[in-house]
Design an enzyme around this catalytic site. Structure first.
Site, PDB file in Angstrom:
ATOM      1  N   LYS A   1      -4.248   0.637  16.852  1.00  0.00           N
ATOM      2  CA  LYS A   1      -3.067   0.856  17.695  1.00  0.00           C
ATOM      3  C   LYS A   1      -3.584   1.245  19.063  1.00  0.00           C
ATOM      4  O   LYS A   1      -3.275   2.322  19.595  1.00  0.00           O
ATOM      5  CB  LYS A   1      -2.180   1.940  17.056  1.00  0.00           C
ATOM      6  CG  LYS A   1      -0.840   2.143  17.730  1.00  0.00           C
ATOM      7  CD  LYS A   1       0.175   1.045  17.490  1.00  0.00           C
ATOM      8  CE  LYS A   1       1.454   1.292  18.262  1.00  0.00           C
ATOM      9  NZ  LYS A   1       2.443   0.202  18.107  1.00  0.00           N
TER      10      LYS A   1
ATOM     11  N   ASP B   1       1.320  -2.255  13.597  1.00  0.00           N
ATOM     12  CA  ASP B   1       2.698  -2.643  13.270  1.00  0.00           C
ATOM     13  C   ASP B   1       2.822  -4.161  13.179  1.00  0.00           C
ATOM     14  O   ASP B   1       3.494  -4.686  12.284  1.00  0.00           O
ATOM     15  CB  ASP B   1       3.705  -2.020  14.253  1.00  0.00           C
ATOM     16  CG  ASP B   1       3.308  -2.156  15.709  1.00  0.00           C
ATOM     17  OD1 ASP B   1       2.116  -2.364  16.008  1.00  0.00           O
ATOM     18  OD2 ASP B   1       4.196  -2.059  16.573  1.00  0.00           O
TER      19      ASP B   1
ATOM     20  N   ASP C   1      -5.043   2.373   4.222  1.00  0.00           N
ATOM     21  CA  ASP C   1      -4.294   2.838   3.053  1.00  0.00           C
ATOM     22  C   ASP C   1      -2.961   2.090   2.976  1.00  0.00           C
ATOM     23  O   ASP C   1      -2.587   1.517   1.939  1.00  0.00           O
ATOM     24  CB  ASP C   1      -4.053   4.345   3.180  1.00  0.00           C
ATOM     25  CG  ASP C   1      -3.403   4.955   1.951  1.00  0.00           C
ATOM     26  OD1 ASP C   1      -3.434   4.322   0.875  1.00  0.00           O
ATOM     27  OD2 ASP C   1      -2.868   6.071   2.063  1.00  0.00           O
TER      28      ASP C   1
HETATM   29 MG   LIG Z   1      -2.731   4.081  -1.095  1.00  0.00          MG
HETATM   30 MG   LIG Z   2       6.251  -1.564  16.631  1.00  0.00          MG
END
Ligand SMILES: [Mg+2]
Ligand SMILES: [Mg+2]
Lengths: 356, 356
Positions: free
Chosen positions: B191, B223, B247
């Protein structure tokens, strides 16, 4: 509801932003004409276009116009030339982050609806996505995106995530109130098995929950939520989460609906409210007349609702549904007989003015 | 490759962990029998079962056994009674986090493969998922999960995220090396438009990239990655990312393959390597004979590869494919004529010993 006078600040932004805003304004003007409301539009620069014009992504003048306005309509901001340059000091996104903070826009609200006509465009199998209808409440001015960040002497980098009880409770109340008017289910997404901020989110939500006895609360870890959104999106009604988790999950949820070009959003807060499509600025599509204006038009419908113009908002949604039913759609949803951005906007504005 | 003697520490864990480990061990013993290797298994407690037995999720004795072993095979840990108690001081997950840190397991490696026979079970439309084959490299001992965390005097909570250049470069090299042996594409997910740690990830990856001229590097915001995994999973080859993003995204990616019960993982590091299925401990399924052992068996195949036993690893994978082709599968993948956990394991072990 009588005749209204409202001033709307317009931040058309970069890429396809100006094109889709133009169509949303056309629809708002059609509403004004039909219902006798006087909307005025105050166009201001923000994002890459503002950096180019004045060296800063959010000029003072733009911020002032937003604070004076009754609401803000935004297009999209961003340019890839800033994304891939880790050394760039000025970025379009800084403007948006600063605007959110300055306006106190602490809650980003995003409906994700699986429109019947778009099921074929969803990457999910139709029986998974059909009937899905969820509403995200993403905290927008706290957490790691706004925390202290920098470099240490040893060359390492850091980002700090902080949440106060007040930051959590004000958006939690909004989400609970919304769930009361919907299907009475609220899912808090966090990572409370690892993060201390997540444990605070759970504590505060558990404290607030008894005030909304009709709402059932569920707790989901963010990694599990990323799976459940795909496995069974119908299980969700209102989803409440912190800033970064909301950024990731609401984007993930948006694609299962079949088109980013249809999804609006509202950011509400202390001083005012801002309405914008969830899609980006797609610079590669700018000026080609292929951008879908519907997400921005539906954002304008949320803006009308914010002015308590329920009938007007419903008419805009009805007009959009009419365009969907008649396949008056841009190429990504109608590759065989596509309409232009301008044609889709005019069709919807025309329906608003005159009916079908 | 001659005959090997290897000691494997087994952390069967909680819920269905012991059942699926039993079948993986059965398969490893079949490999030992067929190829003349001597595998010995040292069973130790970790997770909720260890908390129950000794008050701590990772007893010293377990940690020592892991450090002495040539590799570690794990089942699954976790119990819901700890998840929903924000005040619990001892949690099963703490054991896993501490084990990763103590063993220096800095890289979690997860293949996500769309098996032809499982396409019907994928939530994605078949034409989207068919042919998808990606490999995640998730950083496992840094970032916000391991940062300083706590409460401030004003009641707010904080979690700190930090990354050093060394933490990034060591896993980046592993990911680049892996991409060289695959389809020569590496996607860094970050990000970087908002986070300083992400900007450091980009800087370090850009510095390393020239050493691997055959590998094409792409950069994706987290995202957007959450969307792209659903929209077009085939675009990905090797995906490199930090701990929390990995994760979330690797869990998201895993469900598009149609079954969590088929996906293995390896965690490699400074002192040793650990192999485990990606699924959880599903306490509600424990003891019913319905748990799918294939993910743990494929984890054992990765373990064999770690011992440089390529032929042996290939035979295990062939045996698994044979079970898939013949629908020797547990109920979630074969609801009409299901086999038990034990039957699936025995079928695969039998193929390994004797061939089809
Ligand atoms: Mg996980
Ligand atoms: Mg976004």
């Amino acid at each position: 509801m009588g005749v209204l006078k409202k001033q709307i600040a317009v931040l058309a932004g970069d890429g396809i932003g100006p094109e889709v805003c133009r169509e949303a304004i056309k629809v708002l003007e059609a509403i004004g004409e039909r219902f006798g409301h006087a909307f005025t539009f105050n166009h201001q620069l923000m994002g890459a276009c503002a950096i180019e014009a004045s060296g800063t992504p959010l000029p003072e003048h733009t911020l002032e116009a937003c604070l004076e306005a009754d609401a803000i309509l935004m297009g999209a901001i961003g340019d890839p030339k800033y994304d891939n340059d880790p050394t760039a000091k000025v970025r379009p996104e800084q403007g948006l982050l600063r605007l959110r903070k300055s306006l106190g826009l602490f809650a980003n609200i995003r409906p994700v609806t699986a429109y019947q006509v778009l099921l074929q465009h969803s990457p999910l199998k139709n029986d998974r996505i059909e009937g899905a209808d969820m509403l995200f409440f993403r905290e927008l001015t706290g957490g790691i995106y706004f925390g202290e960040k920098g470099r240490n002497a040893d060359g390492s980098a850091y980002d700090h995530c902080t949440y106060s009880r007040e930051e959590i409770s004000r958006i939690a109340h909004l989400a609970f109130q919304s769930a009361e008017g919907r299907r009475h289910k609220l899912t808090l997404v966090d990572k409370a098995n690892v993060l201390e901020t997540s444990r605070l989110w759970r504590e505060v939500v558990k404290e607030i929950a008894p005030a909304y006895p009709s709402v059932v609360v569920e707790y989901l870890f963010v990694d599990n939520a990323a799976m459940q959104l795909i496995l069974n999106p119908r299980q969700f009604d209102v989803i409440l989460t912190e800033n970064m988790f909301g950024d990731i999950l609401s984007d993930e949820a948006s694609v299962i609906a079949g088109s980013l070009g249809l999804l609006p959003s509202a950011s509400v807060g202390v001083h005012t409210a801002l309405f914008e499509p969830i899609h980006g600025s797609y610079p590669q599509a700018a000026g080609k007349g292929i951008a879908n204006p519907i997400a921005t038009i539906l954002s304008a419908a949320m803006l009308l609702e914010h002015f308590a113009l329920k009938q007007e908002a419903e008419l805009v949604r009805e007009a959009v549904q009419h365009a969907l039913d008649n396949k008056i759609l841009t190429p990504e949803l109608n590759s065989k007989a596509p309409y232009t951005t301008e044609q889709v906007g005019s069709f919807i504005a025309c329906y608003v003015k005159e009916g079908a």
